[in-house]
Design a protein around this motif. Structure first.
Motif: not given
Length: 198
Positions: A150-164
């Motif tokens: 329940g943390w995110l709105a239905p149409d939320a955007l999520i930005y992620c970073e990780m090692a390539s």
């Protein structure tokens, strides 16, 4: 014979790229696992978010230096919650927030994964930044907790970073990839969330 004092490491600095705090400096102390998002990656990421950032409610799940949180607020986000566990980073975040008069930044000292297993806010976030320490294996868990609790709105955007070089990230089934780019040792992606059907 008295022990020699270990010299403290010099503070690192980065600049906010755009918005009301453009060119203002963020200072942070180096710490294990702390890897602020570089200027070029940050600029690209926020170019992706240009149409959605104004008025957004954001959560920066592994805030570190606060680079993503402060950049979002500088560019017009309405509010941001910054989660960070390390005491030194928390102190620096609070100092920077006071310097910028960032009253719409809520800084919470907590283990991010534990925090995301608590009750979510009454108003969900429509933008999340998930940039954990690369070696800690936290990305999958953090994204699952965000998505399912329940943390995110239905149409939320999520930005992620990780090692390539890391191929272990599996986003939730209801996330659609919008952008995906590699810069050196960093891969960064933008997803949109589609509300699962009941």
């Amino acid at each position: 014979m008295p022990k020699k004092k270990t010299p403290s490491q010099p503070a690192h600095r980065l600049r906010i790229i755009a918005g009301k705090w453009r060119s203002r400096v963020i200072t942070f102390q180096p710490a294990e696992g702390l890897r602020p998002t570089g200027d070029r990656i940050r600029e690209t990421a926020f170019n992706w978010l240009t149409a959605q950032i104004d008025g957004a409610r954001c959560i920066d799940v592994f805030a570190g230096s606060g680079a993503l949180a402060f950049e979002a607020l500088s560019r017009g986000a309405a509010q941001c919650t910054a989660l960070e566990q390390q005491g030194g980073a928390i102190r620096q975040l609070r100092e920077t927030a006071a310097s910028l008069q960032a009253e719409n930044l809520d800084i919470i000292q907590a283990d991010s994964l534990n925090y995301l297993q608590q009750s979510p806010p009454s108003e969900p976030y429509n933008l999340a930044f998930v940039d954990p320490p690369f070696a800690a294996g936290m990305l999958n868990k953090a994204c699952a907790f965000l998505n399912n609790s329940g943390w995110l709105a239905p149409d939320a955007l999520i930005y992620c970073e990780m090692a390539s070089a890391d191929n272990s990230f599996i986003p939730p089934d209801n996330w659609q990839m919008l952008r995906d780019k590699v810069s050196g040792e960093v891969r960064y992606c933008l997803y949109s969330r589609i509300e699962p059907k009941a």
